[in-house]
Design a protein around this motif. Structure first.
Motif, PDB file in Angstrom:
ATOM      1  N   THR A 197       0.706  -1.073  -0.195  1.00 20.33           N
ATOM      2  CA  THR A 197       0.224  -0.012   0.231  1.00 20.33           C
ATOM      3  C   THR A 197       0.584   1.145   0.318  1.00 20.33           C
ATOM      4  O   THR A 197       1.738   0.989   0.483  1.00 20.33           O
ATOM      5  CB  THR A 197      -0.788   0.351   0.768  1.00 20.33           C
ATOM      6  OG1 THR A 197      -1.475  -1.298   1.458  1.00 20.33           O
ATOM      7  CG2 THR A 197      -1.760   0.426   1.355  1.00 20.33           C
ATOM      8  N   LEU A 198       0.255   2.369  -1.472  1.00 22.48           N
ATOM      9  CA  LEU A 198       1.526   3.615  -1.013  1.00 22.48           C
ATOM     10  C   LEU A 198       0.474   4.210  -0.389  1.00 22.48           C
ATOM     11  O   LEU A 198      -0.773   4.778  -0.479  1.00 22.48           O
ATOM     12  CB  LEU A 198       1.572   4.040  -2.953  1.00 22.48           C
ATOM     13  CG  LEU A 198       2.590   2.793  -3.725  1.00 22.48           C
ATOM     14  CD1 LEU A 198       3.083   3.093  -4.402  1.00 22.48           C
ATOM     15  CD2 LEU A 198       4.021   2.831  -2.073  1.00 22.48           C
ATOM     16  N   LEU A 202      -9.739   4.479  -6.407  1.00 25.05           N
ATOM     17  CA  LEU A 202      -8.844   5.417  -6.231  1.00 25.05           C
ATOM     18  C   LEU A 202      -7.723   4.889  -7.450  1.00 25.05           C
ATOM     19  O   LEU A 202      -7.171   5.373  -7.878  1.00 25.05           O
ATOM     20  CB  LEU A 202      -8.659   5.742  -5.296  1.00 25.05           C
ATOM     21  CG  LEU A 202      -7.582   6.962  -4.815  1.00 25.05           C
ATOM     22  CD1 LEU A 202      -7.418   8.299  -6.268  1.00 25.05           C
ATOM     23  CD2 LEU A 202      -7.072   7.740  -3.668  1.00 25.05           C
ATOM     24  N   SER A 203      -7.365   3.847  -6.237  1.00 23.75           N
ATOM     25  CA  SER A 203      -6.712   2.779  -6.643  1.00 23.75           C
ATOM     26  C   SER A 203      -6.041   2.254  -8.345  1.00 23.75           C
ATOM     27  O   SER A 203      -5.634   2.875  -8.848  1.00 23.75           O
ATOM     28  CB  SER A 203      -6.708   1.650  -6.425  1.00 23.75           C
ATOM     29  OG  SER A 203      -5.145   1.167  -6.110  1.00 23.75           O
ATOM     30  N   GLU A 245     -11.342  11.648  -2.790  1.00 22.47           N
ATOM     31  CA  GLU A 245     -10.723  10.956  -3.519  1.00 22.47           C
ATOM     32  C   GLU A 245      -9.626  12.656  -3.227  1.00 22.47           C
ATOM     33  O   GLU A 245      -8.334  11.968  -3.582  1.00 22.47           O
ATOM     34  CB  GLU A 245     -11.256  10.670  -4.823  1.00 22.47           C
ATOM     35  CG  GLU A 245     -12.177   9.167  -4.997  1.00 22.47           C
ATOM     36  CD  GLU A 245     -12.168   8.346  -6.242  1.00 22.47           C
ATOM     37  OE1 GLU A 245     -12.129   7.681  -6.149  1.00 22.47           O
ATOM     38  OE2 GLU A 245     -12.408   9.722  -7.182  1.00 22.47           O
ATOM     39  N   GLU A 246      -9.578  13.639  -3.963  1.00 21.44           N
ATOM     40  CA  GLU A 246      -8.826  14.576  -4.284  1.00 21.44           C
ATOM     41  C   GLU A 246      -8.488  14.516  -2.556  1.00 21.44           C
ATOM     42  O   GLU A 246      -7.410  14.805  -2.222  1.00 21.44           O
ATOM     43  CB  GLU A 246      -9.685  16.112  -4.540  1.00 21.44           C
ATOM     44  CG  GLU A 246      -9.868  16.553  -5.714  1.00 21.44           C
ATOM     45  CD  GLU A 246     -10.096  17.522  -6.485  1.00 21.44           C
ATOM     46  OE1 GLU A 246     -10.357  18.588  -5.838  1.00 21.44           O
ATOM     47  OE2 GLU A 246     -11.419  16.836  -7.180  1.00 21.44           O
ATOM     48  N   GLU A 275      -0.201  11.624   4.256  1.00 24.05           N
ATOM     49  CA  GLU A 275       0.302  10.477   4.644  1.00 24.05           C
ATOM     50  C   GLU A 275      -0.920   8.946   4.116  1.00 24.05           C
ATOM     51  O   GLU A 275      -1.398   8.106   4.712  1.00 24.05           O
ATOM     52  CB  GLU A 275      -0.071  10.087   6.471  1.00 24.05           C
ATOM     53  CG  GLU A 275       0.694  11.431   6.618  1.00 24.05           C
ATOM     54  CD  GLU A 275       2.617  10.988   6.438  1.00 24.05           C
ATOM     55  OE1 GLU A 275       2.879   9.846   6.288  1.00 24.05           O
ATOM     56  OE2 GLU A 275       3.085  11.618   5.733  1.00 24.05           O
ATOM     57  N   ALA A 276      -2.509   9.795   4.284  1.00 25.92           N
ATOM     58  CA  ALA A 276      -3.564   8.491   3.176  1.00 25.92           C
ATOM     59  C   ALA A 276      -3.104   7.677   1.914  1.00 25.92           C
ATOM     60  O   ALA A 276      -2.345   8.266   1.450  1.00 25.92           O
ATOM     61  CB  ALA A 276      -4.614   9.585   2.438  1.00 25.92           C
ATOM     62  N   GLU A 277      -3.498   6.455   2.191  1.00 27.54           N
ATOM     63  CA  GLU A 277      -2.821   5.703   1.798  1.00 27.54           C
ATOM     64  C   GLU A 277      -4.104   5.470   0.647  1.00 27.54           C
ATOM     65  O   GLU A 277      -5.497   5.931   0.733  1.00 27.54           O
ATOM     66  CB  GLU A 277      -4.112   3.889   2.374  1.00 27.54           C
ATOM     67  CG  GLU A 277      -2.369   3.904   3.874  1.00 27.54           C
ATOM     68  CD  GLU A 277      -2.964   2.395   4.553  1.00 27.54           C
ATOM     69  OE1 GLU A 277      -3.771   2.108   3.915  1.00 27.54           O
ATOM     70  OE2 GLU A 277      -1.886   2.711   4.965  1.00 27.54           O
ATOM     71  N   VAL A 278      -3.532   5.605  -0.962  1.00 23.70           N
ATOM     72  CA  VAL A 278      -4.057   6.145  -1.585  1.00 23.70           C
ATOM     73  C   VAL A 278      -3.937   4.502  -3.083  1.00 23.70           C
ATOM     74  O   VAL A 278      -5.458   4.761  -3.945  1.00 23.70           O
ATOM     75  CB  VAL A 278      -3.669   7.267  -2.739  1.00 23.70           C
ATOM     76  CG1 VAL A 278      -3.826   7.920  -2.117  1.00 23.70           C
ATOM     77  CG2 VAL A 278      -2.062   7.149  -2.825  1.00 23.70           C
ATOM     78  N   THR A 279      -3.320   4.049  -3.100  1.00 22.96           N
ATOM     79  CA  THR A 279      -3.409   2.973  -4.529  1.00 22.96           C
ATOM     80  C   THR A 279      -2.195   1.730  -3.486  1.00 22.96           C
ATOM     81  O   THR A 279      -1.119   1.496  -2.455  1.00 22.96           O
ATOM     82  CB  THR A 279      -2.644   3.153  -5.387  1.00 22.96           C
ATOM     83  OG1 THR A 279      -2.497   2.363  -6.191  1.00 22.96           O
ATOM     84  CG2 THR A 279      -0.902   3.344  -5.029  1.00 22.96           C
ATOM     85  N   GLU A 280      -2.724   0.711  -4.006  1.00 19.57           N
ATOM     86  CA  GLU A 280      -1.847  -0.405  -3.560  1.00 19.57           C
ATOM     87  C   GLU A 280      -1.339  -1.154  -5.106  1.00 19.57           C
ATOM     88  O   GLU A 280      -1.274  -0.674  -5.983  1.00 19.57           O
ATOM     89  CB  GLU A 280      -2.670  -1.663  -3.314  1.00 19.57           C
ATOM     90  CG  GLU A 280      -3.153  -1.728  -2.377  1.00 19.57           C
ATOM     91  CD  GLU A 280      -4.057  -3.057  -1.413  1.00 19.57           C
ATOM     92  OE1 GLU A 280      -5.128  -3.329  -2.690  1.00 19.57           O
ATOM     93  OE2 GLU A 280      -4.234  -2.624   0.059  1.00 19.57           O
TER      94      GLU A 280
END
Length: 172
Positions: A5-6, A86-87, A154-155, A162-167
């Motif tokens: 997770t990024l 979002l991912s 999402e924005e 620090e929010a997790e946005v994608t894997e």
């Protein structure tokens, strides 16, 4: 396959890393070929026939490939739906960016090799021009937000470092 997770910050660092590597490949290869050509001038003959052939191929690639990459990128980005996660949007954007950058890198490398093989300064100028144009294509959060359809949630995630946005899939 494992997944990592990024966060938003990590995702934009990844995009910058991809961009930096592509830029370094262009500048590094061009510099090495320039230095090799200039240090071995009497050893490397001028091939008139090769020079003439590259004078037709070089400008076509230098002008058409970046334009084609930009056009393909625009078309691909239009297919990204606001209903996707979002991912998924970010993975598609990253893939699209890689493809777009490849269309910039190819003619730059052809120009560098054209200069190396023929000694024609036009190829050197075209390569430098392409690198300068590539510098305008750096990834940024502002460009991403302007390009893709995001919901307000999402924005907000993208604006929070620090929010997790994608894997991303990772190999063991």
């Amino acid at each position: 396959m494992d997944r990592k997770t990024l966060t938003s910050r990590q995702y934009f660092k990844l995009l910058s890393l991809i961009y930096g590597v592509m830029l370094l490949a262009q500048v590094g290869t061009g510099t090495v070929l320039f230095l090799l050509r200039n240090t071995q001038l009497e050893v490397t003959p001028n091939h008139e026939m090769l020079s003439q052939a590259l004078m037709y191929i070089g400008p076509f690639l230098a002008f058409m490939l970046p334009f084609m990459g930009w056009a393909i990128s625009k078309q691909t980005l239009k297919t990204i739906s606001s209903k996707e996660s979002l991912s998924e949007k970010l993975r598609k954007y990253q893939s699209n960016l890689l493809l777009k950058y490849a269309f910039f890198e190819a003619p730059t490398l052809v120009s560098a090799f054209g200069y190396f093989l023929t000694g024609n300064i036009w190829f050197l100028g075209a390569g430098i021009g392409l690198v300068l144009f590539f510098l305008t294509q750096a990834p940024s959060k502002k460009r991403l937000l302007k390009t893709l359809p995001f919901s307000p949630i999402e924005e907000a995630k993208l604006n929070n470092p620090e929010a997790e946005v994608t894997e991303l899939p990772i190999k063991d």
